[in-house]
Design a protein around this motif. Structure first.
Motif, PDB file in Angstrom:
ATOM      1  N   LEU A  13       0.840  -1.197   0.000  1.00  0.00           N
ATOM      2  CA  LEU A  13       0.000   0.000   0.000  1.00  0.00           C
ATOM      3  C   LEU A  13       0.874   1.246   0.000  1.00  0.00           C
ATOM      4  O   LEU A  13       1.937   1.268   0.614  1.00  0.00           O
ATOM      5  CB  LEU A  13      -0.896   0.016   1.242  1.00  0.00           C
ATOM      6  CG  LEU A  13      -1.807  -1.202   1.452  1.00  0.00           C
ATOM      7  CD1 LEU A  13      -2.508  -1.113   2.799  1.00  0.00           C
ATOM      8  CD2 LEU A  13      -2.814  -1.316   0.328  1.00  0.00           C
ATOM      9  N   ASP A  14       0.382   2.301  -0.659  1.00  0.00           N
ATOM     10  CA  ASP A  14       1.114   3.562  -0.589  1.00  0.00           C
ATOM     11  C   ASP A  14       0.679   4.329   0.660  1.00  0.00           C
ATOM     12  O   ASP A  14      -0.223   3.889   1.392  1.00  0.00           O
ATOM     13  CB  ASP A  14       0.945   4.388  -1.876  1.00  0.00           C
ATOM     14  CG  ASP A  14      -0.493   4.846  -2.126  1.00  0.00           C
ATOM     15  OD1 ASP A  14      -1.247   5.040  -1.158  1.00  0.00           O
ATOM     16  OD2 ASP A  14      -0.848   5.027  -3.312  1.00  0.00           O
ATOM     17  N   GLY A  15       1.316   5.446   0.905  1.00  0.00           N
ATOM     18  CA  GLY A  15       1.033   6.232   2.107  1.00  0.00           C
ATOM     19  C   GLY A  15      -0.420   6.669   2.213  1.00  0.00           C
ATOM     20  O   GLY A  15      -1.006   6.655   3.307  1.00  0.00           O
ATOM     21  N   ARG A  16      -1.015   7.039   1.097  1.00  0.00           N
ATOM     22  CA  ARG A  16      -2.430   7.460   1.113  1.00  0.00           C
ATOM     23  C   ARG A  16      -3.330   6.310   1.519  1.00  0.00           C
ATOM     24  O   ARG A  16      -4.279   6.487   2.285  1.00  0.00           O
ATOM     25  CB  ARG A  16      -2.858   7.976  -0.264  1.00  0.00           C
ATOM     26  CG  ARG A  16      -2.142   9.227  -0.725  1.00  0.00           C
ATOM     27  CD  ARG A  16      -2.522   9.603  -2.135  1.00  0.00           C
ATOM     28  NE  ARG A  16      -2.330   8.445  -3.006  1.00  0.00           N
ATOM     29  CZ  ARG A  16      -2.865   8.309  -4.208  1.00  0.00           C
ATOM     30  NH1 ARG A  16      -3.624   9.253  -4.701  1.00  0.00           N
ATOM     31  NH2 ARG A  16      -2.646   7.238  -4.928  1.00  0.00           N
ATOM     32  N   GLN A  17      -3.027   5.124   1.016  1.00  0.00           N
ATOM     33  CA  GLN A  17      -3.853   3.961   1.335  1.00  0.00           C
ATOM     34  C   GLN A  17      -3.717   3.572   2.806  1.00  0.00           C
ATOM     35  O   GLN A  17      -4.702   3.227   3.451  1.00  0.00           O
ATOM     36  CB  GLN A  17      -3.477   2.790   0.426  1.00  0.00           C
ATOM     37  CG  GLN A  17      -3.869   3.031  -1.021  1.00  0.00           C
ATOM     38  CD  GLN A  17      -3.270   2.020  -1.972  1.00  0.00           C
ATOM     39  OE1 GLN A  17      -2.166   1.516  -1.738  1.00  0.00           O
ATOM     40  NE2 GLN A  17      -3.976   1.740  -3.058  1.00  0.00           N
ATOM     41  N   ARG A  18      -2.495   3.632   3.334  1.00  0.00           N
ATOM     42  CA  ARG A  18      -2.305   3.306   4.755  1.00  0.00           C
ATOM     43  C   ARG A  18      -3.055   4.306   5.640  1.00  0.00           C
ATOM     44  O   ARG A  18      -3.704   3.926   6.605  1.00  0.00           O
ATOM     45  CB  ARG A  18      -0.814   3.259   5.102  1.00  0.00           C
ATOM     46  CG  ARG A  18      -0.111   2.051   4.506  1.00  0.00           C
ATOM     47  CD  ARG A  18       1.294   1.848   5.061  1.00  0.00           C
ATOM     48  NE  ARG A  18       2.168   2.975   4.857  1.00  0.00           N
ATOM     49  CZ  ARG A  18       2.943   3.162   3.789  1.00  0.00           C
ATOM     50  NH1 ARG A  18       2.936   2.265   2.810  1.00  0.00           N
ATOM     51  NH2 ARG A  18       3.727   4.218   3.691  1.00  0.00           N
TER      52      ARG A  18
END
Length: 146
Positions: A13-18
C-alpha cells in the motif's frame, strides 16, 4: 495477526492507502454523530470517493490491512472488556451469562455431550440372527426378472 503479515501488507500500500485504512478503522470505532464521512476521508488522503470505495471493496491488501488495524484496536480494549465483565459478575445481581463466559474463558467449564447408542442386536438369540441371515441370503439368491 503477525507483525510480518502487517508489514507485508503495508509494503503493498502507498502512504495514502495506509492513512485511509487507519481513518476507516477510526471511523468505525467513533460514535456515529462524530464520525468522518467517506467523502471527508477521501478528501483528507487526496483521492476521490470512488477510489476510496474501490480500495475498501475490491483491493484485497487494503481490506486485509483495515482488518488488521481493527483487530489491533480491539486488542487494546481487552482490559476494558474484562473490567466490564467483572462488573457484571460482581454486581448486586450477578449475570449468569457473564459467569459462564468467565468460566469458559479460563477453561473452568467445558461443554459435555453424552451420546447414547442402542445396540440393535441386544436381546436377540443366535437362532434369531441365523434365521435373519438365512432370509437375507434367500433374497440375494433370487433371480431378478428382466
Amino acid at each position: 495477526m503477525s507483525e510480518a503479515k502487517k508489514r507485508s501488507l503495508e509494503a503493498k500500500l502507498d502512504g495514502r492507502q495506509r492513512k485511509a485504512a487507519l481513518l476507516c478503522v477510526q471511523r468505525e470505532f467513533t460514535p456515529e454523530d462524530e464520525r468522518l464521512g467517506f467523502d471527508a476521508i477521501a478528501e483528507e488522503v487526496g483521492v476521490s470517493r470512488n477510489t476510496l470505495y474501490e480500495w475498501r471493496t475490491q483491493k484485497r491488501p487494503f481490506i486485509d490491512y483495515v482488518n488488521i488495524l481493527a483487530d489491533e484496536h480491539l486488542e487494546e480494549k481487552r482490559a476494558l472488556v474484562y473490567r466490564q465483565l467483572m462488573k457484571l459478575i460482581e454486581g448486586s445481581q450477578p449475570s449468569v451469562k457473564a459467569i459462564d463466559l468467565y468460566m469458559r474463558r479460563h477453561g473452568l467449564l467445558t461443554e459435555r455431550q453424552v451420546i447414547e447408542t442402542k445396540d440393535s442386536g441386544a436381546g436377540r438369540s443366535n437362532d434369531d440372527v441365523s434365521a435373519e441371515i438365512a432370509e437375507l441370503e434367500a433374497l440375494l439368491s433370487e433371480e431378478v426378472p428382466e
